[in-house]
Design a protein around this motif. Structure first.
Motif, short mmCIF file in Angstrom:
data_model
loop_
_atom_site.label_atom_id
_atom_site.label_comp_id
_atom_site.label_asym_id
_atom_site.label_seq_id
_atom_site.Cartn_x
_atom_site.Cartn_y
_atom_site.Cartn_z
N TYR A 38 0.84 -1.20 0.00
CA TYR A 38 0.00 0.00 0.00
C TYR A 38 0.88 1.26 0.00
O TYR A 38 0.57 2.24 -0.68
CB TYR A 38 -0.93 0.01 1.22
CG TYR A 38 -2.33 0.43 0.89
CD1 TYR A 38 -2.59 1.29 -0.18
CD2 TYR A 38 -3.41 -0.02 1.63
CE1 TYR A 38 -3.88 1.67 -0.49
CE2 TYR A 38 -4.71 0.35 1.32
CZ TYR A 38 -4.93 1.20 0.26
OH TYR A 38 -6.21 1.58 -0.06
N ASN A 54 -7.01 6.36 -1.10
CA ASN A 54 -6.02 5.35 -0.74
C ASN A 54 -5.16 5.80 0.44
O ASN A 54 -4.78 4.99 1.27
CB ASN A 54 -5.13 5.05 -1.96
CG ASN A 54 -5.77 4.05 -2.91
OD1 ASN A 54 -6.20 2.98 -2.51
ND2 ASN A 54 -5.84 4.41 -4.18
N VAL A 88 -2.70 -1.83 -5.59
CA VAL A 88 -3.94 -1.66 -4.82
C VAL A 88 -4.81 -2.90 -4.96
O VAL A 88 -5.43 -3.36 -3.98
CB VAL A 88 -4.71 -0.41 -5.29
CG1 VAL A 88 -6.08 -0.36 -4.64
CG2 VAL A 88 -3.95 0.84 -4.95
N PHE A 99 -4.89 3.82 3.84
CA PHE A 99 -3.57 3.45 4.37
C PHE A 99 -3.42 3.92 5.83
O PHE A 99 -2.87 3.18 6.66
CB PHE A 99 -2.48 4.07 3.51
CG PHE A 99 -1.08 3.80 3.99
CD1 PHE A 99 -0.49 2.57 3.78
CD2 PHE A 99 -0.36 4.78 4.66
CE1 PHE A 99 0.80 2.31 4.22
CE2 PHE A 99 0.93 4.53 5.10
CZ PHE A 99 1.52 3.29 4.89
N THR A 148 -10.56 0.86 0.25
CA THR A 148 -9.77 0.28 -0.83
C THR A 148 -10.68 -0.14 -1.98
O THR A 148 -10.37 0.08 -3.16
CB THR A 148 -8.98 -0.94 -0.34
OG1 THR A 148 -8.20 -0.58 0.80
CG2 THR A 148 -8.05 -1.46 -1.42
#
Length: 275
Positions: free
Chosen positions: A17, A101, A43, A105, A81
């Motif tokens: 990630y 994202n 991803v 994360f 995600t």
């Protein structure tokens, strides 16, 4: 599956990630489509690993991993995600995907370093479909509000750039202000009813299952306030009384309220079972 293997699997997800975010950012700066493709595949691999993580958890515990705050954070990150992949494939927006994202994360790392309890969160006799739907709907609504937050933040950035007449090729890949408002509204329309339904189901489950449940509990009040405020803001916007920069700013502040309710509300609750 041993705890060591699960830990290594999670560390692999974090590494991939992190690389994905770096590649997405590099692609945005230099418009290198190869970086974007590799980032997307990273991803996708992370999503597969996250899904595998959930499946293995279900096999081991015979339940869906949402019955604690620790588990809920991971499910929330998995939803983000998923949304980033959907936006990448269907809408093809670059910077919103990057921010979603990054948000995912952040919550993945929170889940990694958060203390985990091995105690049974909810007794088997207390677990029901109503409780599972209540928690699932709440987390999905938070994910929807997260998308509204990302587009609101980008709206503020693009608005200031346009106002100062400093639009460059770096920002040319942003959606238009009108498109961002549409995404904010769509996310809000999805999030509000899901959170209200979750609140209703949660109250029904609590009153039917637990003793001495107060409607003035911090978690109940927090969720009720979040849903009502979002509804009021959306209605004001539809009537043309809350638009533009102010509308976007309100959504940014509201998301902070969602995060506070997500973490602090669960900790301060007298009956809520997330620990």
């Amino acid at each position: 599956m041993t705890e060591m293997v699960m830990t290594r699997l999670y560390e692999l997800m974090i590494i991939l990630y992190g690389l994905c975010i770096v590649l997405y950012f590099t692609d945005y700066l230099y418009k290198n489509i190869k970086f974007r493709r590799v980032a997307f595949w990273f991803v996708s691999i992370v999503w597969v690993l996250q899904t595998l993580f959930i499946v293995l958890f279900i096999i081991e515990t015979k339940r869906f991993p949402i019955l604690s705050l620790y588990e809920g954070v991971f499910f929330y990150a998995w939803l983000l995600t998923t949304l980033s992949i959907v936006l990448h494939c269907i809408v093809r927006v670059d910077l919103p995907v990057f921010f979603i994202n990054v948000l995912s994360f952040v919550f993945m790392t929170i889940h990694l370093f958060a203390p985990q309890t091995n105690d049974q969160i909810v007794g088997d006799s207390l677990v029901s479909e109503m409780l599972l739907i209540h928690i699932s709907f709440a987390i999905v609504s938070y994910a929807a509000f997260s998308v509204a937050f990302v587009f609101s933040l980008l709206y503020l950035i693009l608005y200031r750039i346009l106002k100062r007449k400093k639009l460059t090729n770096l920002w040319s890949r942003l959606p238009s202000l009108q498109q961002m408002v549409k995404w904010i509204n769509l996310s809000t329309i999805i999030g509000i009813p899901l959170l209200l339904i979750s609140l209703i189901l949660g109250l029904e489950w609590a009153f039917l299952t637990l003793e001495n449940v107060s409607i003035f509990d911090v978690k109940i009040l927090g969720s009720f306030i979040v849903s009502i405020v979002y509804l009021i803001i959306f209605l004001l916007h539809q009537r043309g009384k809350l638009i533009g920069m102010v509308y976007a700013k309100v959504h940014v502040y509201l998301f902070l309220l969602v995060v506070i309710n997500f973490f602090l509300g669960s900790k301060l609750s007298n009956f809520h079972l997330w620990v």
